[in-house]
Design a protein around this motif. Sequence first.
Motif, short mmCIF file in Angstrom:
data_model
loop_
_atom_site.label_atom_id
_atom_site.label_comp_id
_atom_site.label_asym_id
_atom_site.label_seq_id
_atom_site.Cartn_x
_atom_site.Cartn_y
_atom_site.Cartn_z
N ARG A 463 0.87 -1.32 -0.04
CA ARG A 463 0.01 0.07 -0.10
C ARG A 463 0.85 1.22 0.12
O ARG A 463 0.41 2.42 -0.53
CB ARG A 463 -0.92 0.11 1.15
CG ARG A 463 -2.00 -1.14 1.20
CD ARG A 463 -3.15 -0.78 0.15
NE ARG A 463 -4.25 -1.48 0.35
CZ ARG A 463 -4.21 -2.88 -0.18
NH1 ARG A 463 -3.17 -3.43 -0.95
NH2 ARG A 463 -5.46 -3.49 -0.16
N LEU A 464 2.03 1.22 1.03
CA LEU A 464 2.80 2.53 0.97
C LEU A 464 3.45 2.52 -0.56
O LEU A 464 3.69 3.81 -0.83
CB LEU A 464 3.90 2.11 1.91
CG LEU A 464 3.25 2.25 3.31
CD1 LEU A 464 4.24 1.91 4.38
CD2 LEU A 464 2.67 3.69 3.57
N ASP A 465 3.97 1.53 -1.25
CA ASP A 465 4.62 1.74 -2.41
C ASP A 465 3.78 2.09 -3.58
O ASP A 465 4.03 2.82 -4.73
CB ASP A 465 5.05 0.47 -2.87
CG ASP A 465 6.45 -0.28 -2.01
OD1 ASP A 465 6.89 0.58 -1.21
OD2 ASP A 465 6.67 -1.25 -1.92
N GLU A 466 2.29 1.85 -3.77
CA GLU A 466 1.49 2.23 -4.63
C GLU A 466 1.00 3.66 -4.16
O GLU A 466 0.24 4.03 -5.06
CB GLU A 466 0.31 1.13 -4.59
CG GLU A 466 0.85 -0.12 -5.06
CD GLU A 466 -0.40 -1.11 -5.17
OE1 GLU A 466 -1.40 -0.97 -4.46
OE2 GLU A 466 0.01 -2.19 -5.39
N GLY A 467 1.36 3.85 -2.88
CA GLY A 467 0.77 5.41 -2.76
C GLY A 467 -0.89 5.26 -2.42
O GLY A 467 -1.37 6.46 -2.69
N ARG A 468 -1.23 4.17 -2.17
CA ARG A 468 -2.65 4.25 -1.89
C ARG A 468 -2.94 3.93 -0.21
O ARG A 468 -3.82 3.20 0.01
CB ARG A 468 -3.36 3.32 -2.67
CG ARG A 468 -3.33 3.42 -4.08
CD ARG A 468 -4.17 2.59 -5.02
NE ARG A 468 -3.55 1.12 -4.92
CZ ARG A 468 -4.01 0.11 -4.49
NH1 ARG A 468 -5.07 0.28 -3.63
NH2 ARG A 468 -3.65 -1.23 -4.43
N ALA A 469 -2.04 4.37 0.49
CA ALA A 469 -2.11 4.10 2.02
C ALA A 469 -3.25 4.83 2.59
O ALA A 469 -3.45 5.80 2.39
CB ALA A 469 -0.78 4.52 2.68
N ASP A 470 -4.17 4.06 3.19
CA ASP A 470 -5.44 4.45 3.87
C ASP A 470 -4.98 4.36 5.53
O ASP A 470 -4.76 3.29 5.90
CB ASP A 470 -6.51 4.01 3.59
CG ASP A 470 -7.88 4.46 4.24
OD1 ASP A 470 -7.48 5.36 5.02
OD2 ASP A 470 -8.95 3.89 3.76
N THR A 471 -5.09 5.66 6.16
CA THR A 471 -4.72 5.44 7.65
C THR A 471 -5.69 4.43 8.22
O THR A 471 -4.95 3.79 9.27
CB THR A 471 -4.89 7.05 8.15
OG1 THR A 471 -4.14 7.85 7.30
CG2 THR A 471 -4.27 7.02 9.66
N ASP A 472 -6.96 4.30 8.21
CA ASP A 472 -7.93 3.62 8.90
C ASP A 472 -7.32 2.12 8.51
O ASP A 472 -7.40 1.29 9.37
CB ASP A 472 -9.27 3.87 8.69
CG ASP A 472 -9.63 5.36 8.97
OD1 ASP A 472 -9.08 5.63 10.27
OD2 ASP A 472 -10.41 5.99 8.46
N GLU A 473 -7.25 1.94 7.38
CA GLU A 473 -6.84 0.72 6.73
C GLU A 473 -5.26 0.05 7.55
O GLU A 473 -5.27 -0.99 7.94
CB GLU A 473 -6.70 0.41 5.27
CG GLU A 473 -6.54 -1.09 4.88
CD GLU A 473 -6.47 -1.24 3.35
OE1 GLU A 473 -6.38 -1.97 2.86
OE2 GLU A 473 -6.46 -0.09 2.60
N LEU A 474 -4.28 1.07 7.54
CA LEU A 474 -2.89 0.42 7.90
C LEU A 474 -3.25 0.47 9.47
O LEU A 474 -2.38 -0.37 10.01
CB LEU A 474 -2.17 1.71 7.73
CG LEU A 474 -1.71 1.92 6.02
CD1 LEU A 474 -0.65 3.22 6.02
CD2 LEU A 474 -0.95 0.75 5.78
N HIS A 475 -4.26 1.35 10.11
CA HIS A 475 -4.31 0.93 11.63
C HIS A 475 -4.91 -0.35 11.87
O HIS A 475 -4.45 -0.93 12.74
CB HIS A 475 -5.30 2.36 11.97
CG HIS A 475 -5.27 2.09 13.71
ND1 HIS A 475 -6.32 1.58 14.08
CD2 HIS A 475 -4.82 2.88 14.40
CE1 HIS A 475 -6.45 1.74 15.47
NE2 HIS A 475 -5.36 2.16 15.61
N ASP A 476 -6.04 -0.44 11.32
CA ASP A 476 -6.40 -1.91 11.26
C ASP A 476 -5.43 -3.01 10.95
O ASP A 476 -5.37 -4.18 11.75
CB ASP A 476 -7.59 -2.15 10.25
CG ASP A 476 -8.39 -3.39 10.68
OD1 ASP A 476 -8.66 -3.54 11.72
OD2 ASP A 476 -8.52 -4.10 9.54
#
Length: 656
Positions: A463-476
């Motif tokens: 997700r970080l490499d694609e630049g599509r990081a969602d804070t809520d999703e990463l938190h989960d």
Amino acid sequence: MPSPSTRPLPSTPAWYWRLPSLTIGLMLLAIIALVWMTRHFDDEKQHEVLINDVLWMEQDLRFRLDRNEEQLAQIGSELLATQSMSPRTEASLEQLLKPDSGLVQILWLDANDKTIAARPFASDDVLVGEARGAIPSNETNRLARAVGRPIYGPTYPVIGGHWRFNVHVPIFVGSRHTGTVVGVYSLQQLVVRELPWWFSERYRVSVHDPDGKEIAAKSKVAAQASHQQYTIPFDPPGYGLTLKVTAYKAPTRWVPVLLISAMIFLGGVIVWSLWQLRQHTLGRQAAEQALRSEMAFRKAMEDSLLTGLRARDTTGKITYVNPAFCRMVGYSEKELLGAMPPMPYWDPEHLERTQAIHDGILAGSAPREGVEIHFRHKDGHAIDMLIFEAPLIDTTGEQTGWMGSFLDITAQTAAEALARQQEERLHATSRLITMGEMASTLAHELNQPLAAISSYSAGCLNRLDEGRADTDELHDIISKITRQARRAGDIIRRVHDFVRRSEPKRETIDLNAVLSEAIGLIDPDVRKRGVELQTHLADRPLPVNADPVMLEQVAVNLIRNGMDAMRDAPGARRTIRIETLADGDTLIFRVTDWGRGIDEDAARRIFDPFFTTKDEGMGMGLNICRSIAELHGGRLGFEPNPEGGTIFTFSLPLAS
């Protein structure tokens, strides 16, 4: 030259004391021999008279039996030939049935052994036992007919405790057998009632069966035990019957007995007086030597003891020590006698405790089971002692101090400490073996959270490499990684706590919490084997004073044994029930399985070291569990499960 006070008395010649005693002894022996010979002669004479009287009685019985046989044979032909009897035959029957003949009944049978008639009337109402319906005997009839002469049958009981026997007289006309006349004898009338009065006054007559049981007797009063008795076979009728004649004990002639007793008594008094005088003289001569020997013996005994002895007066001062005590502490007798507390052999590191024990003993509170204490040898090494103290009482009954017995238990204490260390190592080794057997399951269990962590981490990176990081999703995702890491950590912590080797430590813990930890540790193995765990823990905390790791070891061993016992069980029965409860001051942990159970041979040896019913087993698991239970003041036992399998019960005392 010895002084007059210690000079021994002149010895008396031995013959001086022996001659009077020997003379009196010979006189007493002569009197006793004379009395014995007189009594022996009387006994022999009485025995000869007894034998003659018994032979007369035997001849009289045989004469009556032979006479009755002849008369029965004489009237038998007429009884079987006609339907009605002549007056002469009737009179003959009456004569035969008189009490002096011994006959109580006469029957006559035809050639087919069927009863024609009887005097008095034939009836088996008086018969008892196996004789009922079997008298007269057909076998005896056939035997009498075959041999052609009278035959006597065995005895049989009748009502009233009496006994009878029959004589079967075959009747022939020419060479043709026409029937049998049977005479029924009463033992009481034949042997007992018709004896002459003079015979009854002298002797007791009894009849005995082959087992020695008395079945008839002239007198109900048993004769006193005596050698004046005679036994002969009672034949006829035979069949092992015997006649026993016992002479009544003759009255004692008191005048000769009293005279002889007085002579023996007076002679004994004279011998006793001479003996006492001799003993008194010899005792005075030997008193000094005996005292010296006694003192030497006591000294040798005290010096040879391996147990240390120490005497103290009421103030605590040492008044006596034996060589064994001196060797134990390394101090000489001179150094110890007169010493006052603190003693030179007291251990400086335990001085206060030693002083307290010393004061308690002097106060009279010495424990009967002894007390352990630490001493210090003169050369400096430590000594472990077991002391038993007892009051020291003098000849007047007054207590003058205390006597102590000392046992050196240094080697025993060291051995016990070594045994405890070895037992702890064995417990730790058992836990390591258990974890080794569970290693593959635990590795699989750890692999799951680690694989999940790796997968979640890779997803985050993508997700970080694609630049599509969602804070809520990463938190989960990170929360999931944290949970999986915590899960792996819990597994590693449980394994570490279980296998680590440490000194046993008692602490107040909740039994339910310890069992929950054990269940969490073994849960992967349970799921791998396809076993269902039914947990029924008490609703309230169950506090115990115990080592938690040891209790976990017991729980894991019992649960794994239950799973091993259900290895071949069908899936529906692969269930283990774990429950805890409180019963008064006792806490109970119970493990129930539905496996193959324990047979009688295994039940007797189940707790023995190195005994196992598993091919890969070590045979130490249940033995270690029982030692852990005993170490905590509890108990480990088992019983059959009524539904199949075994119930193991582990009980512990409730923490105060």
